[in-house]
Design an enzyme around this catalytic site. Structure first.
Site, short mmCIF file in Angstrom:
data_model
loop_
_atom_site.label_atom_id
_atom_site.label_comp_id
_atom_site.label_asym_id
_atom_site.label_seq_id
_atom_site.Cartn_x
_atom_site.Cartn_y
_atom_site.Cartn_z
CG ASN A 12 33.17 -13.06 -30.36
OD1 ASN A 12 32.64 -12.95 -29.26
ND2 ASN A 12 32.56 -14.11 -30.99
CE LYS A 14 34.41 -16.98 -30.79
NZ LYS A 14 34.62 -18.39 -31.36
CG HIS A 99 29.07 -16.62 -32.77
ND1 HIS A 99 29.58 -18.05 -32.43
CD2 HIS A 99 29.97 -15.98 -33.16
CE1 HIS A 99 30.64 -17.94 -32.76
NE2 HIS A 99 31.20 -16.92 -33.33
CD GLU A 101 31.63 -19.93 -30.36
OE1 GLU A 101 31.46 -18.96 -29.79
OE2 GLU A 101 32.77 -20.37 -31.36
CD GLU A 169 31.94 -15.66 -37.26
OE1 GLU A 169 33.19 -15.45 -36.92
OE2 GLU A 169 31.29 -16.07 -36.08
N GLY A 175 37.84 -21.65 -34.59
CA GLY A 175 38.87 -22.36 -33.74
C GLY A 175 39.32 -23.55 -34.26
CB SER A 214 40.77 -20.05 -38.46
OG SER A 214 40.29 -21.38 -37.76
#
Ligand code: 13P
Length: 253
Positions: A12, A14, A99, A101, A169, A175, A214
Site C-alpha cells: 500500500n 498510500k 483503511h 487512515e 491492521e 508506521g 510495521s
C-alpha cells in the site's frame, strides 16, 4: 497459513509516488519474474494517479496493481472521488477499502466501508477490507469487540473468498515499528475467522486474512509463519523494490 489458500503479499503506497517511482515497480516485476515459481500472489496498491502507468509496467508480470480507495457510487457529482469502475478501467484488479487512515481522516464508517466493498465487487475488483483496533482500545481490553464489530459491519452479504481479502491492521502498529506478539496476531486472526466462517460457510473459511502494521524484511518470515496469517499488507516497506521483494521472500521460508 490457512490450508488450501494461496498467500498474498500486498503493498500500500498510500500518498506516495510519482512517475519516477515506476522504476521501483519495474524492479519488483523483474524480481518476481526471476523466480521460477512463486508461492504467493503479489499486489501493489498505488495512488489513483499511477494506476494506469503502473498497470502498464506490470503487464505480463506476476505483479498485479490495485487502488487504495474507491467511491461507492458508479459515477456522479462527487468532486475529487473515483469510482470502482474507473479504477478497474485504469487497470486495477483490487482496491483497499476501510483503511484506518481513511476511517480516521475521512470519517468512514463500517456502513460506508461495506458499500465500498460492494462497489468493488460490482466493478469486478477484489475488495481488501481493513479492520483494526487503536492502542486505547487494545489497552482497554476491547480489541476483539472493536474488530468483531468492524467485521460484521464492513463485510457485505454475499462475500466470496476469491474476490475478498481481510486485512487486520492494528492502528498502533502502522508506521510505528511496533508489532503485536505472535500470540496476539494468531489470536486475532483466529477470532476474525470465526464469524467469517459462520456467516459465509466455506467462503468464509477460505478468505485470506492478512496482517498489516510495521512488516519489514527483518520480521516478515516470522510474521508469515504465525498460524492463521495468510500474507501481509505492507506500507512503508513496499515503496522500495528491494524491501518489498525481501518481504515476499519471507513467505514459505
Ligand atoms: P506500515 O507497513 O508502514 O506500518 O503500514 C501498514 C499499512 O497501513 C498498510 O496498509
Amino acid at each position: 497459513m490457512t490450508p488450501g489458500v494461496t498467500p498474498l503479499v500486498a503493498g500500500n503506497w498510500k500518498m506516495n509516488g510519482t512517475a519516477a517511482s515506476l522504476d521501483e515497480i519495474r524492479d519488483v516485476c523483474a524480481g518476481l519474474d526471476a523466480e521460477s515459481t512463486l508461492p504467493h500472489e503479489t499486489l501493489l496498491c498505488v495512488p489513483s494517479t499511477l494506476i494506469e502507468r503502473a498497470a502498464g509496467v506490470a503487464a505480463e508480470s506476476a505483479l498485479a496493481i490495485g487502488a487504495e480507495d474507491c467511491h461507492e457510487k458508479e459515477s456522479g457529482a462527487h468532486t475529487g472521488d473515483v469510482s470502482a469502475e474507473m479504477i478497474a478501467d485504469a487497470g486495477a484488479k483490487s482496491v483497499i477499502v476501510g483503511h484506518s487512515e481513511r476511517r480516521t481522516d475521512h470519517g468512514e464508517t463500517d456502513a460506508i466501508v461495506q458499500a465500498k466493498a460492494a462497489a468493488a465487487w460490482r466493478a469486478g475488483l477484489t475488495a481488501i477490507i481493513c479492520v483494526g483496533e487503536t492502542r486505547e482500545e487494545r489497552e482497554a481490553g476491547k480489541a476483539q469487540d472493536v474488530v468483531g464489530t468492524q467485521i460484521s459491519g464492513s463485510v457485505p452479504d454475499g462475500m466470496k473468498a476469491d474476490t475478498t481479502v481481510i486485512a487486520y491492521e492494528p492502528v498502533w502498529a502502522i508506521g510505528t515499528g511496533l508489532v503485536p506478539s505472535s500470540d496476539d496476531i494468531a489470536a486475532m486472526h483466529a477470532f476474525i475467522r470465526e464469524p467469517m466462517a459462520s456467516r459465509f460457510g466455506e467462503e468464509g473459511s477460505l478468505v485470506r486474512i492478512l496482517y498489516g502494521g510495521s512488516v519489514k524484511p527483518g520480521n516478515a518470515a516470522e510474521i508469515f509463519a504465525i498460524p492463521h496469517v495468510d500474507g501481509g499488507l505492507i506500507g512503508g516497506a513496499s515503496l522500495k523494490a528491494a524491501d518489498f521483494l525481501a518481504i515476499c521472500e519471507g513467505i514459505g521460508s
